[in-house]
Design a protein around this motif. Structure first.
Motif, mmCIF file in Angstrom:
data_model
loop_
_atom_site.group_PDB
_atom_site.id
_atom_site.type_symbol
_atom_site.label_atom_id
_atom_site.label_comp_id
_atom_site.label_asym_id
_atom_site.label_seq_id
_atom_site.Cartn_x
_atom_site.Cartn_y
_atom_site.Cartn_z
ATOM 1 N N ALA A 93 8.352 3.483 3.528
ATOM 2 C CA ALA A 93 7.172 3.043 3.077
ATOM 3 C C ALA A 93 5.967 3.968 3.496
ATOM 4 N N CYS A 94 4.920 3.668 2.642
ATOM 5 C CA CYS A 94 3.792 4.445 2.981
ATOM 6 C C CYS A 94 2.249 3.864 3.157
ATOM 7 N N GLY A 95 1.531 4.328 3.978
ATOM 8 C CA GLY A 95 0.236 3.536 4.412
ATOM 9 C C GLY A 95 0.340 2.521 5.152
ATOM 10 N N THR A 96 -0.434 1.577 4.353
ATOM 11 C CA THR A 96 -0.488 0.139 5.257
ATOM 12 C C THR A 96 0.746 -0.481 5.056
ATOM 13 N N SER A 97 1.744 -0.446 4.126
ATOM 14 C CA SER A 97 2.929 -0.837 3.958
ATOM 15 C C SER A 97 3.928 -0.276 5.246
ATOM 16 N N TRP A 98 3.790 0.981 5.583
ATOM 17 C CA TRP A 98 4.317 1.495 6.857
ATOM 18 C C TRP A 98 3.743 0.837 7.967
ATOM 19 N N ILE A 106 9.288 -0.956 1.433
ATOM 20 C CA ILE A 106 7.938 -1.897 1.589
ATOM 21 C C ILE A 106 6.913 -1.216 0.564
ATOM 22 N N SER A 107 6.182 -1.954 -0.333
ATOM 23 C CA SER A 107 5.308 -1.444 -1.136
ATOM 24 C C SER A 107 4.422 -2.505 -2.003
ATOM 25 N N GLN A 108 3.116 -2.499 -1.561
ATOM 26 C CA GLN A 108 2.260 -3.364 -2.345
ATOM 27 C C GLN A 108 2.584 -3.345 -4.010
ATOM 28 N N SER A 109 2.430 -2.023 -4.336
ATOM 29 C CA SER A 109 2.402 -1.897 -5.848
ATOM 30 C C SER A 109 3.810 -1.395 -6.549
ATOM 31 N N GLY A 110 4.742 -1.102 -5.775
ATOM 32 C CA GLY A 110 5.970 -0.895 -6.231
ATOM 33 C C GLY A 110 6.172 0.484 -6.886
ATOM 34 N N GLU A 111 5.161 1.118 -7.017
ATOM 35 C CA GLU A 111 5.100 2.250 -7.803
ATOM 36 C C GLU A 111 5.109 3.853 -7.023
ATOM 37 N N THR A 112 4.613 3.423 -5.761
ATOM 38 C CA THR A 112 4.369 4.760 -5.015
ATOM 39 C C THR A 112 5.587 5.757 -5.076
ATOM 40 N N ALA A 113 5.231 6.754 -5.495
ATOM 41 C CA ALA A 113 6.112 7.736 -5.959
ATOM 42 C C ALA A 113 7.119 8.537 -4.833
ATOM 43 N N GLY A 140 -8.668 -4.383 -4.612
ATOM 44 C CA GLY A 140 -9.373 -3.614 -3.379
ATOM 45 C C GLY A 140 -8.524 -2.420 -3.027
ATOM 46 N N VAL A 141 -9.072 -1.261 -2.930
ATOM 47 C CA VAL A 141 -8.193 -0.215 -2.579
ATOM 48 C C VAL A 141 -7.489 -0.101 -1.173
ATOM 49 N N ALA A 142 -8.393 -0.948 -0.466
ATOM 50 C CA ALA A 142 -7.721 -0.884 0.837
ATOM 51 C C ALA A 142 -7.092 -2.140 0.973
ATOM 52 N N SER A 143 -5.816 -2.128 1.448
ATOM 53 C CA SER A 143 -4.733 -3.355 1.414
ATOM 54 C C SER A 143 -4.947 -4.267 2.440
ATOM 55 N N THR A 144 -5.109 -5.658 2.244
ATOM 56 C CA THR A 144 -5.411 -6.543 2.958
ATOM 57 C C THR A 144 -4.375 -7.698 2.923
ATOM 58 N N LYS A 169 -11.397 3.733 8.690
ATOM 59 C CA LYS A 169 -11.395 5.165 8.172
ATOM 60 C C LYS A 169 -11.585 4.961 6.478
ATOM 61 N N GLU A 170 -10.592 4.359 5.803
ATOM 62 C CA GLU A 170 -10.639 4.173 4.634
ATOM 63 C C GLU A 170 -11.988 3.770 3.717
ATOM 64 N N ILE A 171 -12.264 2.751 4.519
ATOM 65 C CA ILE A 171 -13.715 2.032 3.878
ATOM 66 C C ILE A 171 -15.081 2.155 4.425
ATOM 67 N N LEU A 204 -9.687 8.098 -2.614
ATOM 68 C CA LEU A 204 -8.529 7.112 -2.548
ATOM 69 C C LEU A 204 -8.058 6.658 -3.897
ATOM 70 N N ALA A 205 -6.733 6.186 -4.058
ATOM 71 C CA ALA A 205 -6.488 5.262 -5.170
ATOM 72 C C ALA A 205 -5.403 4.429 -4.406
ATOM 73 N N LYS A 206 -5.224 3.311 -5.224
ATOM 74 C CA LYS A 206 -4.500 2.114 -4.786
ATOM 75 C C LYS A 206 -2.808 2.479 -4.893
ATOM 76 N N SER A 207 -2.637 3.024 -6.136
ATOM 77 C CA SER A 207 -1.364 3.284 -6.449
ATOM 78 C C SER A 207 -1.111 4.680 -6.623
ATOM 79 N N VAL A 208 -0.425 5.010 -5.834
ATOM 80 C CA VAL A 208 -0.201 6.649 -5.537
ATOM 81 C C VAL A 208 0.949 7.192 -6.325
ATOM 82 N N THR A 209 0.894 7.166 -7.558
ATOM 83 C CA THR A 209 2.161 7.674 -8.340
ATOM 84 C C THR A 209 2.394 9.297 -8.387
HETATM 85 C C1 G6P Z 1 -2.142 3.917 -1.132
HETATM 86 C C2 G6P Z 1 -3.151 2.578 -0.709
HETATM 87 C C3 G6P Z 1 -2.761 1.975 0.405
HETATM 88 C C4 G6P Z 1 -1.152 1.663 0.716
HETATM 89 C C5 G6P Z 1 -0.507 2.922 0.143
HETATM 90 C C6 G6P Z 1 0.948 2.561 -0.124
HETATM 91 O O1 G6P Z 1 -2.606 4.651 0.085
HETATM 92 O O2 G6P Z 1 -4.454 3.013 -0.733
HETATM 93 O O3 G6P Z 1 -3.442 0.676 0.344
HETATM 94 O O4 G6P Z 1 -0.864 1.010 1.568
HETATM 95 O O5 G6P Z 1 -0.918 3.550 -0.822
HETATM 96 O O6 G6P Z 1 1.161 1.928 -1.181
HETATM 97 P P1 G6P Z 1 2.306 0.798 -1.569
HETATM 98 O O7 G6P Z 1 1.676 0.313 -2.973
HETATM 99 O O8 G6P Z 1 3.437 1.483 -1.767
HETATM 100 O O9 G6P Z 1 2.336 -0.294 -0.648
#
Ligand code: G6P
Length: 612
Positions: free
Chosen positions: A303-308, A350-357, A401-405, A491-493, A605-610
């Motif tokens: 995973a990445c970010g918060t999902s990690w 683990i991924s919120q967006s399901g699109e993180t490259a 919201g860009v910061a995942s909650t 940090k993010e917000i 920042l961006a929410k969906s890091v493709t």
């Molecule tokens: C970006 C978002 C974070 C998120 C991360 C992983 O950095 O700003 O909020 O945790 O990507 O994204 P994902 O969609 O894969 O959970």
């Protein structure tokens, strides 16, 4: 990253495209633009800054058009500026293109085109791709569709592109590889977007375009083809999402709304799955693959970010309850090193967006090596959910919201259910503890609600520390990943430097930072490490650091050591992280707001890091 929208049909395209861009702004917001077509003339308007600035800029301009494409950008190639904003126009002025992704071999293509006399007005890879298409179209005297197909065979990287042609007032040509594209099917009209949020108010029938597919979209016709020019039957899905879910509903920010939605999103995640009275957990994706899961040689979480961070909590829980070795990897590291993945390994993505490259590519790599992929994803129908062998949705609803909650607590809820189910079947948990944890999990929505009712006191703490330049977040055991998450959120917000650390490890470095100005947030709920973390508080207090503690109701010792405390309802240590993160979300929110930061769209920042 980057949001794209398109419309072709009998209505005015501009208002639809603009509204769509506002919905997609979470994907990037350093510049935006639209291309419209009126009487064979391409009108392209673009502006550095947020979509609101574009909206202002186009006042009084010719916006009349039944076809349009729009883009909101997160810069990769070239600084945010009017010049680098999309749409880009081809050299002959005939085509306009928007693009989400990165063309990796753009430099080589650019040199080839420059040798042929092409000049470029931007620093983007997108303008290179568009002129490459134009060049092919000129040389072969073929259709735009054909030229694009030829071009894409030479392109490496990721893209979702939309192109309009001033000679064709009705057609949008789209293509995707690695970046998402949804097409909404209306009556005599079509909508295109990076996700369904710009489409939902017009139609619920959508087609998710797959990688290496090209879409030829006219008001009353949608043709999908692969890059080999063979037709592909569009698979129409019905959206299960309401418009209200993507609007602010009276809150000042999406982030606050999403924090306050957590009692109901966690409830939705547990509903129909957890029955504490009957002592059962029912989850299709897990039940069908339970033997594969419990017999895994090891589990790797990617995973990445918060999902990690959710993955780190899961590592502690799965190892404790299921006795299966777990490793947690940043997707970006996993994909580029040479990891050992064998048949019999289970990968949890683990991924919120399901699109993180990075996550997507890491999974493809693990899949090639024979691993079983289990997706824990929020966005229904997203790429990661589709490439997984099995999975469980977090059902948190759209997170804007860009910061995942709420997506984070949804991930924790799914991972806890998963660990409990596996432990029960594997018989690595006693029946009593299993039953107790089911009851505790069932009570989480109510406890989160109780925490939120106390949000005013977090506001006071935020006000007191909003001018701090650094923060330290400390936790042990299950709360260590929550310390990391608390620091990341801040940090993010709020743009305040913050570090999360295991409380004991703090002695090996960060303690040097402690003075009377440093706020130190302890996540010190009652658990098997509690006495130890109280000692760590003493160490900070002795050095005059300012202590803010998240504690369990009834704890009488921590308040004597702390400058501020926030109490949360008692919970088993396995369940506590899903509660203890909530005050930290509120803390970062209120600090960000009091500093005047646009917390839904923090800088860079961006929410969906493709992109990688
Ligand atoms: C970006 C978002 C974070 C998120 C991360 C992983 O950095 O700003 O909020 O945790 O990507 O994204 P994902 O969609 O894969 O959970």
């Amino acid at each position: 990253m980057c949001g794209i929208v398109g419309y072709t049909g009998p209505r005015q395209a501009y208002p639809i495209v603009l509204k769509g861009l506002k919905r997609l702004e979470y994907r990037g917001y350093d510049s935006s633009g639209v291309a419209l077509l009126h009487n064979g003339k391409l009108n392209v308007y673009k502006k550095k800054g947020k979509v609101a600035e574009l909206e202002e800029y186009v006042i009084g301009k010719d916006l009349d058009s039944g076809i349009g494409i729009g883009h909101t950008r997160w810069a990769t190639h070239g600084e945010p500026s009017d010049r680098n904003a999309h749409p880009h126009t081809s050299s002959n002025g005939r085509f306009a293109m928007i693009h989400n992704g990165i063309i990796e071999n753009y430099a080589q293509l650019k040199t080839e085109l420059q040798k042929k006399g092409y000049q470029f007005t931007s620093d983007t890879d997108t303008e290179v791709l568009l002129n490459f298409v134009e060049d092919i179209q000129n040389n072969n005297n073929c259709t735009l569709e054909e030229a694009l197909r030829i071009a894409l065979k030479r392109v490496s990287g990721a893209y979702c592109i939309l192109i309009i042609d001033s000679n064709d007032p009705e057609t949008i040509i789209a293509a995707r590889k690695g970046s998402p594209l949804v097409i909404g099917i209306g009556k005599g009209e079509h909508f295109l977007a990076s996700d369904a949020s710009p489409i939902i108010e017009y139609t619920k029938e959508v087609v998710y375009v797959n990688d290496y597919e090209l879409a030829i979209v006219k008001p009353d016709e949608l043709i999908l083809k692969n890059l080999g020019n063979e037709k592909v039957t569009p698979y129409i899905t019905k959206l299960d999402m309401e418009l209200a879910a993507i609007e602010k509903g009276g809150y000042d920010h999406f982030m606050l709304k999403e924090i306050f939605e957590q009692p109901s999103t966690i409830y939705d995640c547990l509903r129909g799955r957890l029955d504490a009275d009957a002592g059962t957990i029912t989850m299709g994706g897990i039940d069908q693959h339970i033997s594969q899961l419990i017999n895994a040689n090891r589990i790797m979480i990617i995973a990445c970010g918060t999902s990690w961070h959710a993955g780190l909590v899961a590592e502690y829980i799965i190892e404790e309850l299921c006795r299966i070795p777990v490793e947690v990897e940043y997707a970006s590291e996993f994909r580029y090193r040479n990891p050992i993945v064998n048949k019999g390994d289970v990968i949890i993505a683990i991924s919120q967006s399901g699109e993180t490259a990075d996550t997507l590519v890491a999974l493809e790599k693990a899949k090639e090596n024979g691993a079983f992929i289990f997706g824990v994803v929020n966005a229904v129908g997203s790429s990661i959910s589709r490439i997984s062998h099995a999975g469980a949705y977090t059902h948190a609803g759209p997170e804007i919201g860009v910061a995942s909650t709420k997506a984070f607590t949804g991930q924790l809820a799914v991972l806890m259910l998963m660990a409990l189910k596996m432990a029960f079947v594997k018989e690595t948990i006693s029946k009593e503890r299993y039953k107790q944890l089911l009851i505790e999990l069932q009570d989480v929505p109510e406890k989160v609600d109780a925490i939120l009712k106390n949000s005013e006191s977090i506001k006071t703490i935020a006000e007191a520390y909003k001018n701090a330049t650094d923060f330290l977040f400390l936790g042990r055991g299950y709360n260590f990943p929550i310390a990391l998450e608390g620091a990341l959120k801040l940090k993010e917000i709020s743009y305040i430097h913050a570090e999360g650390y295991p409380a004991a490890e703090m002695k090996h470095g960060p303690i040097a930072l402690v003075d009377e100005k440093l706020p130190v947030v302890f996540i010190a709920t009652k658990d098997s490490y509690h006495e130890k973390i109280v000692s760590n508080m003493q160490e900070i207090k002795a050095r005059k650091g300012k202590i803010i503690s998240i504690i369990t109701e009834g704890d009488v010792i921590s308040p004597t050591l702390s400058n501020h405390v926030f109490s949360i309802p008692p919970a088993d240590e396995v369940i506590a992280p899903i509660l203890s993160v909530v005050p930290l979300q509120l803390l970062s929110y209120y600090v960000g707001v009091s500093k005047g930061i646009d917390v839904d769209k923090p800088r860079n920042l961006a929410k969906s890091v493709t992109v990688e």
